[in-house]
Design a protein around this motif. Structure first.
Motif, PDB file in Angstrom:
ATOM      1  N   VAL A 183      -5.284  -2.562  -9.278  1.00  0.00           N
ATOM      2  CA  VAL A 183      -6.086  -1.655  -8.453  1.00  0.00           C
ATOM      3  C   VAL A 183      -6.582  -0.470  -9.280  1.00  0.00           C
ATOM      4  CG1 VAL A 183      -6.012  -0.039  -6.517  1.00  0.00           C
ATOM      5  CG2 VAL A 183      -5.013  -2.303  -6.273  1.00  0.00           C
ATOM      6  N   ILE A 208       0.146  -5.237  -8.949  1.00  0.00           N
ATOM      7  CA  ILE A 208      -0.985  -4.943  -8.060  1.00  0.00           C
ATOM      8  C   ILE A 208      -1.517  -3.537  -8.326  1.00  0.00           C
ATOM      9  CG2 ILE A 208      -1.651  -4.575  -5.640  1.00  0.00           C
ATOM     10  CD1 ILE A 208       0.221  -6.860  -4.928  1.00  0.00           C
ATOM     11  N   MET A 237     -10.422   0.458 -10.027  1.00  0.00           N
ATOM     12  CA  MET A 237     -10.971   1.747  -9.607  1.00  0.00           C
ATOM     13  C   MET A 237     -11.596   2.473 -10.786  1.00  0.00           C
ATOM     14  SD  MET A 237      -8.158   3.206  -6.985  1.00  0.00           S
ATOM     15  CE  MET A 237      -8.982   4.300  -5.867  1.00  0.00           C
ATOM     16  N   ILE A 272      -3.718   7.396  -5.377  1.00  0.00           N
ATOM     17  CA  ILE A 272      -4.876   6.895  -4.628  1.00  0.00           C
ATOM     18  C   ILE A 272      -5.890   8.013  -4.422  1.00  0.00           C
ATOM     19  CG2 ILE A 272      -5.652   5.849  -2.470  1.00  0.00           C
ATOM     20  CD1 ILE A 272      -3.001   4.584  -2.143  1.00  0.00           C
ATOM     21  N   ILE A 308       0.846  -1.198   0.000  1.00  0.00           N
ATOM     22  CA  ILE A 308       0.000   0.000   0.000  1.00  0.00           C
ATOM     23  C   ILE A 308       0.879   1.244   0.000  1.00  0.00           C
ATOM     24  CG2 ILE A 308      -1.724   1.326   1.282  1.00  0.00           C
ATOM     25  CD1 ILE A 308      -2.807  -1.275   2.320  1.00  0.00           C
TER      26      ILE A 308
END
Lengths: 308, 314
Positions: free
Chosen positions: B26, B22, B30, A156, A148
């Motif tokens: 992701v 990854i 999204m 993000i 992450i």
């Protein structure tokens, strides 16, 4: 010393009073008093702290006492420069900027408070579990955290705001997804250090459960430090909110945040620069004060932690 | 390079590669969750919409779309733009912008690091003087004041009040147009580097080997140049990571302020018009840059100081 002789009354039986020896020890300064003294000596932290209090007070009071509503438009007074009626002038819809700037500051402060709470709830829990249980749990949790962490938070944040409608709630969710990592690392490091202490071992030997050890033995010993470290997420959170709002991905109008005010003002920066300058200065002072204050708190809490 | 170093580098490379896969997954997921499509035109009938979806493969199941995308990506094909310039190859759209964004970013890092190191060393050598205090205040300001605040102030001061530099990016004068954004961007770098260099230099100067060098009778300039300077510079690598993150967010805002046709602006534009492929490509590019930089920092630090590697391994 050779011809020294002990007399009968050289020694007196202390009996049950042996506690009285403690009085000889120098007075111990309570930690909190010591902490406040060190904090008071730090000029930057004092200035920062005072500015924060002033800004919070104005942000609470100003929109309440102001005779204008932050969303109230008045076409008769579009884009007026700062004057006696409108201390910060009005925007191009005739909304009072003084009210809007402080209303925006409220949003920034709200985001800041949320950031700290998120940090503490998520980051601390994650770090506590990972550090306390160790072994496989720790390995998996650390790998997840590493992955992450290696996605740039910029990506993000922007993508999240695309998926969900731009609102204060979305911004807080976005901060939640990215903000907790630093805190979880610090918590984990602290837990690893504390869990090897004798008192934890003693507690374990007496048969205390995990829950008891975590909340009664470990947490109270690291909590102060963690709260102070969480202060560092405040300027960051304020910045990200302003950043997103400036890119037009912030809270929707007629609500105002410092970032969206800067964004609005930027559209007419050549004609009415005051619309940009005022919120920019408030934002800069706010971030600077929180940085100074957090720095000072950390140094006062533990002078050896300086360059962590 | 010995065997354990190679093993370490191999492990880090593997982790980075997995991370990137990854990230793409992701990002892809999204974007599929994004409200609306690039074809929101109300004039389109259902049948026309379906035809367009079929043309771009948007009617396929999620996994098929994902694997097609991954497959094409490996050959350098990022698909076509749906919104910004319809049907233009994303790689053609992104390509020229990379140079502009990276040029400004690299210039800011070089300028910022050089000035920052010099400032930090000067402050450390003149510890607790007025100059040191000023340098400290400057670094605190630089660390806390976001680059877009500075960008806006520079724009007002040197673009509007005293019009020395253009306020909008002119493709015909890339150098002159880049001056203000580079200064705004390098400010944070200077502050971070100076702050770190100062504290590092002070601790180096207090160490035993500097005392030894002094005892040997070396003059101060030699001591600083040969012994202190080098050992101060090595740890500066560690703060390049956070600096990079600052640069990425900073450049996005500055591109907006100075209308620079760079990557950040493209990303924001792509988001507002739902241009999947552009958003995906730019986000991916940012992620690659970030992951690769982190990899380089980790590896170089592991080589310089093997203790770091041992500590991280367990």
């Amino acid at each position: 010393m050779d011809n020294f002789e002990f007399l009968e009354d050289d020694f007196a039986f202390v009996g049950e009073n042996h506690e009285s020896k403690k009085e000889i020890a120098p007075p111990v300064t309570p930690f909190f008093k010591d902490f406040m003294r060190r904090l008071g000596k730090n000029k930057g932290a004092c200035i920062g702290g005072i500015l924060i209090v002033i800004i919070i007070l104005i942000a609470i009071i100003a929109p309440m006492v102001s005779s204008y509503d932050y969303a109230e438009m008045n076409t008769a007074i579009q884009s007026t420069s700062p004057n006696a009626q409108h201390l910060f002038g009005t925007d191009r819809y005739g909304r009072d900027l003084f009210t809007r700037v402080w209303q925006g500051t409220r949003i920034s402060l709200f985001v800041a408070a949320s950031a700290v709470i998120i940090d503490i709830i998520f980051g601390m829990t994650y770090g506590l579990i990972s550090g306390y249980f160790g072994g496989k749990v720790d390995t998996v949790m650390q790998r997840v955290q590493e992955i992450i962490n290696s996605i740039p938070s910029l990506v993000i944040l922007t993508l999240l705001l695309v998926i969900m409608k731009a609102s204060l709630f979305t911004i807080i969710i976005a901060l939640m997804l990215t903000g907790w990592i630093g805190m979880s690392r610090i918590t984990r490091a602290q837990v690893l250090k504390v869990k090897e202490e004798e008192y934890v071992l003693a507690s374990k030997t007496l048969g205390a459960g995990h829950f008891f050890i975590i909340f009664k033995n470990i947490l109270p010993n690291i909590f102060g430090q963690l709260i102070i470290m969480s202060m560092f997420s405040i300027p960051n959170a304020i910045f990200y909110e302003a950043f997103l709002a400036f890119l037009g991905l912030g809270i929707p109008t007629p609500q105002a945040s410092l970032g969206s005010l800067i964004n609005d003002g930027f559209k007419s920066i050549l004609i009415t620069p005051y619309m940009v300058i005022i919120p920019v200065i408030v934002l800069a002072i706010l971030m600077l004060s929180f940085n100074l204050f957090a720095d000072g708190l950390r140094d006062a809490f533990d002078p050896t932690m300086k360059e962590m | 390079m010995n065997k354990s170093t190679m093993k370490y580098i191999g492990k880090r490379l593997l982790i980075s590669a997995i991370t990137l896969v990854i990230i793409v997954a992701v990002l892809f997921l999204m974007l599929k969750l994004m409200p609306g499509t690039p074809f929101n035109d109300e004039k389109l009938t259902e049948a026309q919409k379906l035809a367009i979806y079929a043309k771009y493969g948007l009617d396929q199941p999620f996994f098929v779309q994902f694997f097609n995308y991954m497959k094409n990506m490996l050959t350098g094909d990022f698909g076509v733009s749906f919104g910004i310039v319809r049907n233009m190859q994303v790689s053609d759209l992104v390509g020229p912008r990379i140079l502009i964004s990276f040029g400004i970013g690299i210039a800011a890092v070089i300028l910022g690091t050089v000035i920052g190191v010099l400032l930090g060393i000067y402050a450390a050598l003149h510890k607790n003087t007025l100059a040191d205090t000023l340098a400290t205040i400057f670094s605190v300001l630089g660390v806390s004041v976001p680059s877009f605040v500075l960008g806006l102030l520079l724009l007002l001061l040197l673009g509007v009040t005293i019009p020395v530099f253009p306020i909008l990016y002119e493709s015909s004068h890339p150098l002159r147009s880049s001056v203000l954004p580079v200064i705004a961007l390098s400010f944070g770098v200077i502050a971070n580097v100076a702050r770190f260099t100062r504290s590092e230099m002070i601790s180096v100067l207090a160490s035993d080997y500097i005392a030894l060098a002094e005892a040997k009778g070396l003059d101060r300039t030699t001591i600083i140049r040969k012994h202190a300077f080098r050992n101060t510079l090595i740890p500066v690598i560690t703060i390049l990571g956070p600096i990079l993150v600052n640069l990425m967010t900073g450049s996005m805002v500055l591109e907006q302020i100075f209308s620079i046709p760079g990557l950040g602006r493209l990303l924001v534009e792509g988001i507002t018009v739902n241009d999947y492929n552009v958003v995906l490509a730019v986000s991916f590019l940012y992620s690659v840059l970030y992951v690769v930089m982190m990899l380089i920092i980790d590896i170089s630090y592991g080589i310089i100081d093997p203790r770091i590697r041992l500590g991280k391994g367990d």
